[in-house]
Design a protein around this motif. Structure first.
Motif, PDB file in Angstrom:
ATOM      1  N   TYR A 111      -1.390   1.547   4.848  1.00 22.90           N
ATOM      2  CA  TYR A 111      -2.126   1.969   3.655  1.00 22.90           C
ATOM      3  C   TYR A 111      -2.026   0.855   2.620  1.00 22.90           C
ATOM      4  O   TYR A 111      -0.931   0.485   2.216  1.00 22.90           O
ATOM      5  CB  TYR A 111      -1.532   3.271   3.081  1.00 22.90           C
ATOM      6  CG  TYR A 111      -1.934   4.511   3.843  1.00 22.90           C
ATOM      7  CD1 TYR A 111      -1.458   4.744   5.123  1.00 22.90           C
ATOM      8  CD2 TYR A 111      -2.791   5.452   3.274  1.00 22.90           C
ATOM      9  CE1 TYR A 111      -1.826   5.870   5.829  1.00 22.90           C
ATOM     10  CE2 TYR A 111      -3.165   6.598   3.970  1.00 22.90           C
ATOM     11  CZ  TYR A 111      -2.683   6.804   5.251  1.00 22.90           C
ATOM     12  OH  TYR A 111      -3.048   7.931   5.945  1.00 22.90           O
ATOM     13  N   ASN A 160      -0.329   9.688  -0.587  1.00 23.64           N
ATOM     14  CA  ASN A 160      -0.990  10.028   0.674  1.00 23.64           C
ATOM     15  C   ASN A 160       0.045  10.347   1.745  1.00 23.64           C
ATOM     16  O   ASN A 160      -0.042  11.370   2.425  1.00 23.64           O
ATOM     17  CB  ASN A 160      -1.856   8.848   1.156  1.00 23.64           C
ATOM     18  CG  ASN A 160      -3.327   9.016   0.846  1.00 23.64           C
ATOM     19  OD1 ASN A 160      -4.071   9.587   1.638  1.00 23.64           O
ATOM     20  ND2 ASN A 160      -3.743   8.536  -0.307  1.00 23.64           N
ATOM     21  N   VAL A 210      -5.960   1.592   6.071  1.00 22.61           N
ATOM     22  CA  VAL A 210      -6.597   2.493   5.112  1.00 22.61           C
ATOM     23  C   VAL A 210      -6.533   1.807   3.754  1.00 22.61           C
ATOM     24  O   VAL A 210      -5.444   1.432   3.316  1.00 22.61           O
ATOM     25  CB  VAL A 210      -5.848   3.845   5.026  1.00 22.61           C
ATOM     26  CG1 VAL A 210      -6.412   4.687   3.892  1.00 22.61           C
ATOM     27  CG2 VAL A 210      -5.932   4.593   6.341  1.00 22.61           C
ATOM     28  N   VAL A 267     -10.720   2.181   7.135  1.00 23.23           N
ATOM     29  CA  VAL A 267     -11.260   3.336   6.428  1.00 23.23           C
ATOM     30  C   VAL A 267     -10.940   3.197   4.943  1.00 23.23           C
ATOM     31  O   VAL A 267      -9.883   2.673   4.586  1.00 23.23           O
ATOM     32  CB  VAL A 267     -10.626   4.648   6.979  1.00 23.23           C
ATOM     33  CG1 VAL A 267     -11.080   5.854   6.193  1.00 23.23           C
ATOM     34  CG2 VAL A 267     -10.963   4.831   8.448  1.00 23.23           C
ATOM     35  N   GLN A 324     -10.573   5.148   1.158  1.00 20.84           N
ATOM     36  CA  GLN A 324     -10.470   6.417   0.433  1.00 20.84           C
ATOM     37  C   GLN A 324     -10.610   6.131  -1.064  1.00 20.84           C
ATOM     38  O   GLN A 324      -9.898   5.282  -1.598  1.00 20.84           O
ATOM     39  CB  GLN A 324      -9.093   7.044   0.708  1.00 20.84           C
ATOM     40  CG  GLN A 324      -8.869   8.365   0.006  1.00 20.84           C
ATOM     41  CD  GLN A 324      -7.427   8.855   0.194  1.00 20.84           C
ATOM     42  OE1 GLN A 324      -6.552   8.581  -0.608  1.00 20.84           O
ATOM     43  NE2 GLN A 324      -7.187   9.549   1.291  1.00 20.84           N
ATOM     44  N   GLU A 363     -15.774   6.350   4.760  1.00 21.93           N
ATOM     45  CA  GLU A 363     -15.173   6.448   3.421  1.00 21.93           C
ATOM     46  C   GLU A 363     -15.034   7.912   3.028  1.00 21.93           C
ATOM     47  O   GLU A 363     -15.802   8.760   3.469  1.00 21.93           O
ATOM     48  CB  GLU A 363     -16.033   5.695   2.395  1.00 21.93           C
ATOM     49  CG  GLU A 363     -17.476   6.174   2.387  1.00 21.93           C
ATOM     50  CD  GLU A 363     -18.368   5.389   1.434  1.00 21.93           C
ATOM     51  OE1 GLU A 363     -18.000   4.278   1.036  1.00 21.93           O
ATOM     52  OE2 GLU A 363     -19.438   5.916   1.094  1.00 21.93           O
ATOM     53  N   PHE A 364     -14.041   8.191   2.221  1.00 20.21           N
ATOM     54  CA  PHE A 364     -13.763   9.563   1.803  1.00 20.21           C
ATOM     55  C   PHE A 364     -13.399   9.595   0.328  1.00 20.21           C
ATOM     56  O   PHE A 364     -12.699   8.708  -0.153  1.00 20.21           O
ATOM     57  CB  PHE A 364     -12.593  10.151   2.608  1.00 20.21           C
ATOM     58  CG  PHE A 364     -12.844  10.181   4.079  1.00 20.21           C
ATOM     59  CD1 PHE A 364     -13.486  11.257   4.668  1.00 20.21           C
ATOM     60  CD2 PHE A 364     -12.483   9.100   4.872  1.00 20.21           C
ATOM     61  CE1 PHE A 364     -13.740  11.281   6.030  1.00 20.21           C
ATOM     62  CE2 PHE A 364     -12.743   9.107   6.235  1.00 20.21           C
ATOM     63  CZ  PHE A 364     -13.371  10.201   6.812  1.00 20.21           C
ATOM     64  N   THR A 399      -8.969  11.162   6.012  1.00 24.31           N
ATOM     65  CA  THR A 399      -8.808   9.711   6.075  1.00 24.31           C
ATOM     66  C   THR A 399      -7.945   9.312   7.259  1.00 24.31           C
ATOM     67  O   THR A 399      -8.308   8.437   8.050  1.00 24.31           O
ATOM     68  CB  THR A 399      -8.141   9.209   4.767  1.00 24.31           C
ATOM     69  OG1 THR A 399      -8.864   9.712   3.648  1.00 24.31           O
ATOM     70  CG2 THR A 399      -8.095   7.697   4.716  1.00 24.31           C
ATOM     71  N   GLU A 456      -9.613   9.875  10.632  1.00 22.68           N
ATOM     72  CA  GLU A 456     -10.671   8.908  10.924  1.00 22.68           C
ATOM     73  C   GLU A 456     -10.092   7.571  11.395  1.00 22.68           C
ATOM     74  O   GLU A 456     -10.555   6.999  12.378  1.00 22.68           O
ATOM     75  CB  GLU A 456     -11.543   8.701   9.677  1.00 22.68           C
ATOM     76  CG  GLU A 456     -12.773   7.849   9.915  1.00 22.68           C
ATOM     77  CD  GLU A 456     -13.757   8.462  10.923  1.00 22.68           C
ATOM     78  OE1 GLU A 456     -13.841   9.712  10.967  1.00 22.68           O
ATOM     79  OE2 GLU A 456     -14.413   7.698  11.648  1.00 22.68           O
TER      80      GLU A 456
END
Lengths: 195, 165
Positions: free
Chosen positions: A17, A28, A100, A137, A139, A165-166, A179, A182
């Motif tokens: 992350y 997260n 991420v 990905v 977020q 994307e979220f 997230t 994915e």
């Protein structure tokens, strides 16, 4: 770099992350930790300062179950977001299987997001990776706050390649598992290709 | 050695050879626990009194430790520090790098000594290096022949979704 162990029939993957300071990377992981079945998780380790800023990394091992007889484990890491911890961030990216990027959607953090994204690309390239080739990905965290940058603008600046994307609110858990799921999915698809 | 983006693969045969070496090291060095960790923090194997230990966390922190000291080494112009030693009140940790890519951790107490551990580790390291070179060769050969039948080659979206249900 995933670790496939035919002896114990296990596969281990590393997810990192990334993102600017205080964007919610640790939050997260904390949410994933709190919401996961005790059997499926190990201890969460946070190497943080006295004021709970990440100093080196957070680490959370997750066991997701079996695929084709192989136990699937994901090791989740965060990097320290503050600019001056760059040397530590480079170390944590070693052997990464998926990334991420946690963006802080608040207007005043737009520059910090862009800077962190550039930093991610540079640090990955130093390790011989290209961000475009990695499971990746994004977020947009803290999207529940009132002063956020419109999603179109965030997308244009941070996600020109259109990776998944979220919108997220890591404190309440919104978008957190979406997230993670994915990026895990993208990593497994990559393994399927024989990466 | 293996490239940065290829998977690190372990097979039964090599794991057995590794375990023979580290079990002997455990006895000869009078150690409590020995484990081998990949530089990325993945646990490869452990022997000894491992049941009370959180080996996953140990593996991750050991790799972080090696990465951080490796960073320090580069800053002062060294390639790496190949041996680290942490002394505790009862237990001590001897950490060394084997074959440039795996980390050998020996936990020992007053029943052993740093000198003995260092001596035995040196011998075991050579044997482990041979095994990891064989493993790298084997992995390369299997990949080159295109016959790397990844267990994930035939997974479906449903398989992946079922992990999260």
């Amino acid at each position: 770099m995933s670790f496939i162990n035919y002896a114990s029939r296990e596969i281990n993957c590393k997810i990192v992350y990334y993102g600017p300071g205080l964007c919610g990377k640790t939050t997260n992981l904390q949410h994933v930790y709190q919401m996961t079945d005790p059997d499926a998780k190990g201890k969460m380790i946070s190497l943080a300062t006295e004021t709970e800023r990440t100093l080196f990394f957070d680490f959370l091992p997750l066991a997701l179950g079996e695929i084709r007889g192989f136990k699937t484990r994901f090791h989740l890491y965060t990097v320290p977001g503050q600019v001056f911890y760059d040397a530590s961030r480079k170390l944590i990216l070693k052997g990464v299987d998926g990334v991420v990027f946690v963006a802080d959607a608040q207007e005043e953090r737009l520059d910090a997001n862009i800077e962190s994204m550039e930093n991610l690309k540079v640090n990955l390239e130093e390790q011989g990776y290209q961000l475009e080739n990695l499971p990746f990905v994004i977020q947009y965290n803290k999207y529940d706050l009132p002063n956020v940058t419109p999603i179109e603008e965030l997308r244009e600046l941070l996600n020109p390649n259109g990776v998944p994307e979220f919108k997220g609110c890591a404190v309440t858990g919104e978008g957190v598992f979406e997230t993670l799921k994915e990026v895990a999915k993208l990593i497994l698809m990559e393994l399927k290709k024989g990466g | 050695m293996l490239g940065p983006q290829s998977s690190f693969v372990m097979y039964d045969e090599e794991l057995q050879r590794i375990n023979i070496v580290i079990e002997r090291l455990l006895r000869e060095a009078n150690a409590k626990v020995i484990f081998l960790v990949d530089k990325n923090g993945q646990m490869i194997s452990g022997v000894g009194e491992t049941e009370h230990l959180d080996t996953t966390s140990l593996a991750s922190l050991t790799a972080g430790n090696i990465a951080a000291t490796g960073g320090l080494a580069k800053l002062i112009g060294e390639k790496e520090f190949s041996i680290l030693f942490h002394e505790g009140e009862k237990d001590n940790l001897h950490i060394s790098i084997v074959a440039q890519r795996v980390i050998l951790v020996v936990i020992f107490d007053q029943r052993s000594s740093l000198g003995l551990v260092r001596l035995r580790v040196r011998k075991a390291s050579d044997e482990l290096t041979t095994i990891f070179e064989d493993l790298a060769k084997k992995t390369a050969e299997i990949q080159a022949s295109g016959g790397h039948n990844s267990p994930f080659a035939e997974i479906t979206d449903d398989d992946i979704d079922s992990l999260f249900s």
